[in-house]
Design an enzyme around this catalytic site. Structure first.
Site, PDB file in Angstrom:
ATOM      1  N   GLY A 108       4.034   1.110  10.438  1.00  0.00           N
ATOM      2  CA  GLY A 108       4.588   2.433  10.143  1.00  0.00           C
ATOM      3  C   GLY A 108       5.763   2.826  11.019  1.00  0.00           C
ATOM      4  O   GLY A 108       6.277   2.020  11.821  1.00  0.00           O
ATOM      5  N   GLU A 146      -5.091   2.803   9.266  1.00  0.00           N
ATOM      6  CA  GLU A 146      -5.169   4.279   9.270  1.00  0.00           C
ATOM      7  C   GLU A 146      -6.594   4.743   8.987  1.00  0.00           C
ATOM      8  O   GLU A 146      -7.021   5.792   9.477  1.00  0.00           O
ATOM      9  CB  GLU A 146      -4.145   4.843   8.276  1.00  0.00           C
ATOM     10  CG  GLU A 146      -2.721   4.698   8.828  1.00  0.00           C
ATOM     11  CD  GLU A 146      -1.640   4.497   7.767  1.00  0.00           C
ATOM     12  OE1 GLU A 146      -1.852   4.852   6.602  1.00  0.00           O
ATOM     13  OE2 GLU A 146      -0.575   3.950   8.132  1.00  0.00           O
ATOM     14  N   LYS A 178       0.112   4.236   0.418  1.00  0.00           N
ATOM     15  CA  LYS A 178      -0.400   5.295   1.317  1.00  0.00           C
ATOM     16  C   LYS A 178      -0.456   6.637   0.582  1.00  0.00           C
ATOM     17  O   LYS A 178      -0.747   6.675  -0.608  1.00  0.00           O
ATOM     18  CB  LYS A 178       0.432   5.371   2.598  1.00  0.00           C
ATOM     19  CG  LYS A 178       0.544   4.019   3.288  1.00  0.00           C
ATOM     20  CD  LYS A 178       1.061   4.083   4.693  1.00  0.00           C
ATOM     21  CE  LYS A 178       1.161   2.669   5.248  1.00  0.00           C
ATOM     22  NZ  LYS A 178       1.526   2.585   6.636  1.00  0.00           N
ATOM     23  N   SER A 218       5.592  -3.454   9.568  1.00  0.00           N
ATOM     24  CA  SER A 218       7.052  -3.447   9.695  1.00  0.00           C
ATOM     25  C   SER A 218       7.722  -4.692   9.120  1.00  0.00           C
ATOM     26  O   SER A 218       8.736  -5.163   9.641  1.00  0.00           O
ATOM     27  CB  SER A 218       7.479  -3.243  11.150  1.00  0.00           C
ATOM     28  OG  SER A 218       7.111  -1.961  11.595  1.00  0.00           O
ATOM     29  N   ASN A 267       0.883  -1.166   0.000  1.00  0.00           N
ATOM     30  CA  ASN A 267       0.000   0.000   0.000  1.00  0.00           C
ATOM     31  C   ASN A 267       0.925   1.223   0.000  1.00  0.00           C
ATOM     32  O   ASN A 267       1.757   1.360   0.892  1.00  0.00           O
ATOM     33  CB  ASN A 267      -0.836  -0.095   1.288  1.00  0.00           C
ATOM     34  CG  ASN A 267      -1.427   1.222   1.720  1.00  0.00           C
ATOM     35  OD1 ASN A 267      -1.670   2.111   0.899  1.00  0.00           O
ATOM     36  ND2 ASN A 267      -1.678   1.341   3.019  1.00  0.00           N
ATOM     37  N   GLU A 279      -2.835  -6.881  10.301  1.00  0.00           N
ATOM     38  CA  GLU A 279      -1.851  -5.823  10.521  1.00  0.00           C
ATOM     39  C   GLU A 279      -2.051  -5.237  11.915  1.00  0.00           C
ATOM     40  O   GLU A 279      -2.878  -4.344  12.111  1.00  0.00           O
ATOM     41  CB  GLU A 279      -2.040  -4.715   9.482  1.00  0.00           C
ATOM     42  CG  GLU A 279      -1.817  -5.175   8.062  1.00  0.00           C
ATOM     43  CD  GLU A 279      -1.482  -3.989   7.163  1.00  0.00           C
ATOM     44  OE1 GLU A 279      -0.332  -3.919   6.709  1.00  0.00           O
ATOM     45  OE2 GLU A 279      -2.354  -3.130   6.943  1.00  0.00           O
ATOM     46  N   HIS A 338      -8.059  -0.427   6.289  1.00  0.00           N
ATOM     47  CA  HIS A 338      -6.659  -0.288   6.718  1.00  0.00           C
ATOM     48  C   HIS A 338      -6.634   0.403   8.087  1.00  0.00           C
ATOM     49  O   HIS A 338      -7.487   1.254   8.376  1.00  0.00           O
ATOM     50  CB  HIS A 338      -5.848   0.519   5.689  1.00  0.00           C
ATOM     51  CG  HIS A 338      -4.397   0.592   6.043  1.00  0.00           C
ATOM     52  ND1 HIS A 338      -3.877   1.583   6.842  1.00  0.00           N
ATOM     53  CD2 HIS A 338      -3.355  -0.235   5.749  1.00  0.00           C
ATOM     54  CE1 HIS A 338      -2.586   1.371   7.010  1.00  0.00           C
ATOM     55  NE2 HIS A 338      -2.239   0.272   6.353  1.00  0.00           N
TER      56      HIS A 338
HETATM   57  P1  PGA Z   1       4.841  -0.703   7.199  1.00  0.00           P
HETATM   58  O1  PGA Z   1       3.324  -0.467   6.728  1.00  0.00           O
HETATM   59  O2  PGA Z   1       5.342  -1.950   6.527  1.00  0.00           O
HETATM   60  O3  PGA Z   1       5.567   0.531   6.750  1.00  0.00           O
HETATM   61  O4  PGA Z   1       4.816  -0.865   8.691  1.00  0.00           O
HETATM   62  C1  PGA Z   1       2.401  -1.520   6.697  1.00  0.00           C
HETATM   63  C2  PGA Z   1       1.041  -1.040   6.286  1.00  0.00           C
HETATM   64  O5  PGA Z   1       0.570   0.014   6.740  1.00  0.00           O
HETATM   65  O6  PGA Z   1       0.356  -1.733   5.506  1.00  0.00           O
END
Ligand code: PGA
Length: 261
Positions: free
Chosen positions: A175, A99, A11, A215, A9, A169, A97
């Site tokens: 993030g 977020e 973002k 991550s 993704n 997730e 997601h």
């Molecule tokens: P990240 O993001 O791998 O940078 O932790 C994962 C995501 O939000 O899908």
């Protein structure tokens, strides 16, 4: 060997030009890997989708949207309808997601309306679920995931299996500042998710791929992908350079093959 899923993704990063360059580079770097063995998908920002859908070989890289409204049209300022996404010809939509849930306060009931709408409009629908750090502290992961699945997939007909994907997730792992889940913990939660999917859909539920995200990086991808209940990796930051993502995919795939996954 079981098919492996790799996706990212993007973002709210990358403009149109950067997205197209990234997608083309990723497609060409990974072109020699059979798509019988892997499914590769990228979810860029809305404004890039039209150009991206016309510029990228979709047999190599599937394209998705980061969100979608549950209505086809109407007084929903700022929303994007399934018909608009169909017009572009996308493969998938991502729903719920972390977020969306935690920054924009979307509820499980809203995710459910979106999931049903995505499936009714023929999109592969990627439902994202995960517990917060606070919930994890009390070991409530299994209960939270079960709730998110039971509400998120409420009323979804078993005939849609094949188009339903799930991404686990954990909110605390996503993030900048996120702590990657250990492979053992991720496997345990994936086991709970699979159990719940079987309860919801019977044996057919076992066919739903469940991806781990949060991550993922070159240091943990191998250990995660060899877990029996992890069907793929959903990668953020470590995937946003095509060459790094290509390396991560190859590394994970080689390890999975060596372990006879
Ligand atoms: P990240 O993001 O791998 O940078 O932790 C994962 C995501 O939000 O899908």
């Amino acid at each position: 060997m079981k098919k492996m899923y790799f996706g990212s993704n993007l973002k709210m990063y990358k403009n149109i030009e950067d997205t197209i360059r990234y997608l083309k580079e990723l497609a060409s770097l990974t072109a020699d890997i059979s798509r019988e063995e892997i499914e590769l998908f990228i979810i860029p920002s809305y404004t890039t989708l039209d150009r991206a859908a016309r510029s990228v070989d979709r047999s190599l890289v599937k394209l998705g949207a980061q969100n979608m409204c549950w209505e086809e049209q109407g007084q929903f300022t700022g929303e994007i309808s399934p018909l608009m996404l169909q017009e572009i010809g996308l493969d998938l939509v991502m729903i719920g997601h972390s977020e969306r849930r935690h920054v924009f306060r979307e509820t499980d009931e809203e995710e459910n309306k979106k999931v049903k709408c995505g499936l009714e409009h023929g999109f592969t629908t990627l439902l994202c679920i995960g517990e917060t750090a606070e919930e994890k502290k009390y070991d409530l992961g299994p209960e939270v995931l079960r709730t998110q699945l039971k509400i998120g997939l409420e009323g979804v007909d078993v005939s849609h299996i094949g188009k339903i994907w799930v991404a686990y997730e954990p909110v605390w792992s996503i993030g900048v500042g996120g702590i990657p889940a250990t492979a053992d913990y991720a496997e345990r939660m994936h086991g709970e998710i699979k159990k719940c999917l079987s309860e919801l859909f019977g044996d057919a539920g076992k066919e739903i791929p469940v991806l781990y995200g949060g991550s993922v990086n070159p240091g943990n991808a191998e250990e995660l992908i060899i877990q029996p209940s992890i069907d793929g990796l959903f990668v953020g930051r470590s995937a946003w350079q095509a060459d790094r993502f290509n390396e991560l995919i190859r590394m994970a795939k080689t390890k999975a093959e060596a372990e006879g996954r």
